[in-house]
Design a protein around this motif. Structure first.
Motif, short mmCIF file in Angstrom:
data_model
loop_
_atom_site.label_atom_id
_atom_site.label_comp_id
_atom_site.label_asym_id
_atom_site.label_seq_id
_atom_site.Cartn_x
_atom_site.Cartn_y
_atom_site.Cartn_z
N GLU A 152 0.79 -1.23 0.00
CA GLU A 152 0.00 0.00 0.00
C GLU A 152 0.82 1.28 0.00
O GLU A 152 0.27 2.36 -0.26
CB GLU A 152 -0.93 0.01 1.22
N LEU A 153 2.11 1.18 0.30
CA LEU A 153 2.91 2.40 0.43
C LEU A 153 4.08 2.39 -0.55
O LEU A 153 4.83 1.41 -0.63
CB LEU A 153 3.45 2.53 1.86
N ASP A 154 4.22 3.46 -1.30
CA ASP A 154 5.36 3.64 -2.19
C ASP A 154 6.31 4.68 -1.60
O ASP A 154 5.88 5.65 -0.96
CB ASP A 154 4.91 4.09 -3.58
N PHE A 155 7.60 4.46 -1.81
CA PHE A 155 8.63 5.36 -1.33
C PHE A 155 9.34 6.01 -2.51
O PHE A 155 9.28 5.53 -3.64
CB PHE A 155 9.67 4.58 -0.52
N ASP A 156 10.04 7.08 -2.22
CA ASP A 156 11.04 7.61 -3.15
C ASP A 156 12.35 6.94 -2.73
O ASP A 156 13.04 7.40 -1.83
CB ASP A 156 11.13 9.13 -3.02
N ASN A 157 12.67 5.83 -3.38
CA ASN A 157 13.77 4.99 -2.92
C ASN A 157 15.10 5.73 -2.81
O ASN A 157 15.93 5.40 -1.97
CB ASN A 157 13.93 3.78 -3.84
N ALA A 158 15.32 6.71 -3.66
CA ALA A 158 16.61 7.40 -3.68
C ALA A 158 16.85 8.24 -2.45
O ALA A 158 17.99 8.47 -2.06
CB ALA A 158 16.72 8.26 -4.94
N VAL A 159 15.78 8.73 -1.81
CA VAL A 159 15.96 9.60 -0.64
C VAL A 159 15.35 9.02 0.64
O VAL A 159 15.70 9.46 1.74
CB VAL A 159 15.36 11.00 -0.89
N ASP A 160 14.46 8.05 0.51
CA ASP A 160 13.79 7.49 1.68
C ASP A 160 14.55 6.31 2.28
O ASP A 160 14.20 5.85 3.37
CB ASP A 160 12.37 7.04 1.33
N PHE A 161 15.55 5.78 1.59
CA PHE A 161 16.38 4.70 2.10
C PHE A 161 17.85 5.09 1.98
O PHE A 161 18.23 5.76 1.03
CB PHE A 161 16.16 3.41 1.29
N TYR A 162 18.66 4.63 2.95
CA TYR A 162 20.10 4.83 2.79
C TYR A 162 20.81 3.53 2.43
O TYR A 162 22.02 3.53 2.17
CB TYR A 162 20.73 5.45 4.04
N ASP A 163 20.09 2.42 2.43
CA ASP A 163 20.60 1.16 1.90
C ASP A 163 19.40 0.34 1.45
O ASP A 163 18.33 0.89 1.21
CB ASP A 163 21.49 0.42 2.92
N ALA A 164 19.55 -0.96 1.34
CA ALA A 164 18.48 -1.77 0.76
C ALA A 164 17.21 -1.80 1.59
O ALA A 164 16.12 -1.97 1.05
CB ALA A 164 18.99 -3.20 0.55
N ILE A 165 17.32 -1.64 2.91
CA ILE A 165 16.12 -1.82 3.75
C ILE A 165 15.91 -0.73 4.79
O ILE A 165 14.79 -0.59 5.31
CB ILE A 165 16.14 -3.19 4.47
N HIS A 166 16.92 0.04 5.12
CA HIS A 166 16.81 0.99 6.23
C HIS A 166 16.44 2.38 5.74
O HIS A 166 17.04 2.89 4.79
CB HIS A 166 18.11 1.04 7.03
N THR A 167 15.50 3.00 6.43
CA THR A 167 14.97 4.29 6.00
C THR A 167 15.75 5.46 6.58
O THR A 167 16.27 5.40 7.70
CB THR A 167 13.49 4.44 6.39
N THR A 168 15.80 6.52 5.81
CA THR A 168 16.30 7.81 6.25
C THR A 168 15.19 8.50 7.06
O THR A 168 14.06 7.98 7.16
CB THR A 168 16.65 8.67 5.04
N PRO A 169 15.46 9.69 7.62
CA PRO A 169 14.38 10.41 8.30
C PRO A 169 13.16 10.64 7.41
O PRO A 169 12.01 10.54 7.88
CB PRO A 169 15.04 11.73 8.70
N SER A 170 13.35 10.92 6.12
CA SER A 170 12.18 11.12 5.25
C SER A 170 11.42 9.82 5.05
O SER A 170 10.19 9.81 4.94
CB SER A 170 12.61 11.70 3.90
#
Length: 373
Positions: free
Chosen positions: A335-353
């Protein structure tokens, strides 16, 4: 001379024993975290390791754990509203205390008029094998701990797994000697002081190190998997085991007096384009050792679409068992899409955004399906 030395040693031993009896917790069950891989009583402030464009605007970040091993507990343990359980994606080691999805979720619900304490009980590397052990080895040992809801953000660490990971999931000590050592560590004031000093001097936590890079920033992407149907036998065995563990977590949560919430997960190895998954063209899997040893050779190199299929199958079994148990079920993976380039810093872990995006999703779901239901 020897007699004087022995007398001095005896006096020192009596003093040390007295200090242990007075300041240690030998007659209390309050400290129950030394028997497994969890941080407690630490506040770590360091330079923000994420680059400015994805680091959330903070030059330094604070990572803190209280005496219970929790992150973000604002009130008494008897009044926790939502206790969040998961692995490193719940822990969020490299995100500031104020920018975890729990902290943001709490703020978003407060804006809507809901005074909710959202507490972080994530353990780096832990899967549902370990989540089950949290109850007898951790939660049950905290006097007066109560929670209205326990939210399980799960899936990634259980993917293709059929055995627990010794480092992260086995809470109890494996031998009598190890149990004795764990008991002493749990109650000794001197070991507690050692842990405090160790935490102050530590350059960084010892497990989830920030050494990987974001793999989703640049194309090209592919739309076909490397591994064709059917999925490997280990996948079927993994899903059957996961289904049982979701059921067990449901039971343990309700016995604890809380309502279970299950939330599925996804990675940055793929993205959706017009409803269709596209993935990075090649990825050397970083599965746990307990997973790798069960996989055939062709699993040494996969692509993002393969991982989409694994994650989708994992999410489906979580949702199916969740709904069968009449728990609260949020299918974030689908149900949720991310902006992978800024919402993750590696394959699975999220940034603050990325954590902000998760919090916004959860706030809407919780508001609609719990508070307004």
């Amino acid at each position: 001379m020897a007699r004087i030395l022995l007398i001095n040693l005896a006096i020192m031993a009596v003093v040390l024993i007295g200090l242990e009896l007075v300041f240690g917790t030998w007659f209390s069950r309050e400290h129950a975290l030394y028997q497994f891989t969890q941080i407690r009583d630490q506040v770590i402030v360091r330079d923000n390791p994420l680059p400015p464009e994805i680091g959330g605007g903070k030059p330094t970040i604070t990572y803190s754990r209280d005496s219970y091993g929790f992150r973000g507990l604002d009130g008494p343990v008897s009044e926790v509203d939502i206790l969040t359980v998961g692995g490193s994606t719940t822990d969020q080691r490299w995100v500031d205390d104020s920018q975890t999805y729990q902290a943001i979720l709490q703020d978003l619900l407060a804006v809507q008029g809901y005074d909710v304490d959202v507490v972080n009980a994530g353990i780096d590397g832990q899967s549902t094998f370990g989540h089950i052990q949290n109850f007898p080895s951790w939660f049950d040992k905290i006097p007066d701990l109560k929670a209205d809801y326990i939210l399980y953000y799960v899936g990634i660490n259980d993917m293709l797994k059929i055995n627990p990971e010794d480092i992260f999931d086995r809470m109890e000590q494996p031998s009598t000697i190890a149990m004795l050592k764990g008991f002493i560590k749990e109650h000794s004031i001197f070991y507690q002081l050692y842990r405090v000093v160790q935490g102050l001097l530590a350059d960084k936590p010892v497990q989830h190190e920030l050494t990987r890079t974001n793999i989703a920033e640049n194309g090209p992407f592919v739309d076909q998997p490397v591994i064709s149907d059917p999925l490997p036998p280990v996948m079927a065995a993994s899903l059957q085991g996961l289904q049982r563990r979701i059921g067990e977590l449901d039971r343990l949560t309700r016995d604890f007096g809380a309502v279970p919430i299950f939330v599925t997960q996804r990675s940055a190895r793929w993205l959706r384009v017009n409803g269709k998954p596209w993935g990075i063209p090649e990825y050397e899997p970083d599965f746990f050792e307990s997973v790798r040893k069960h996989l055939p050779p062709e699993y040494a190199h996969l692509n993002g679409v393969d991982f989409f299929r694994f994650e989708q199958a994992t999410a489906r079994i979580i949702m199916d068992e969740c709904m069968a148990r009449n728990a609260i079920c949020f299918d974030l993976m689908n149900e949720l899409d991310f902006d992978n380039a800024v919402d993750f810093y590696d394959a699975i872990h999220t940034t603050p955004s990325g954590s902000d995006r998760i919090a916004d999703y959860l706030a809407k779901k919780i508001s609609d399906e719990i508070f307004l239901n």
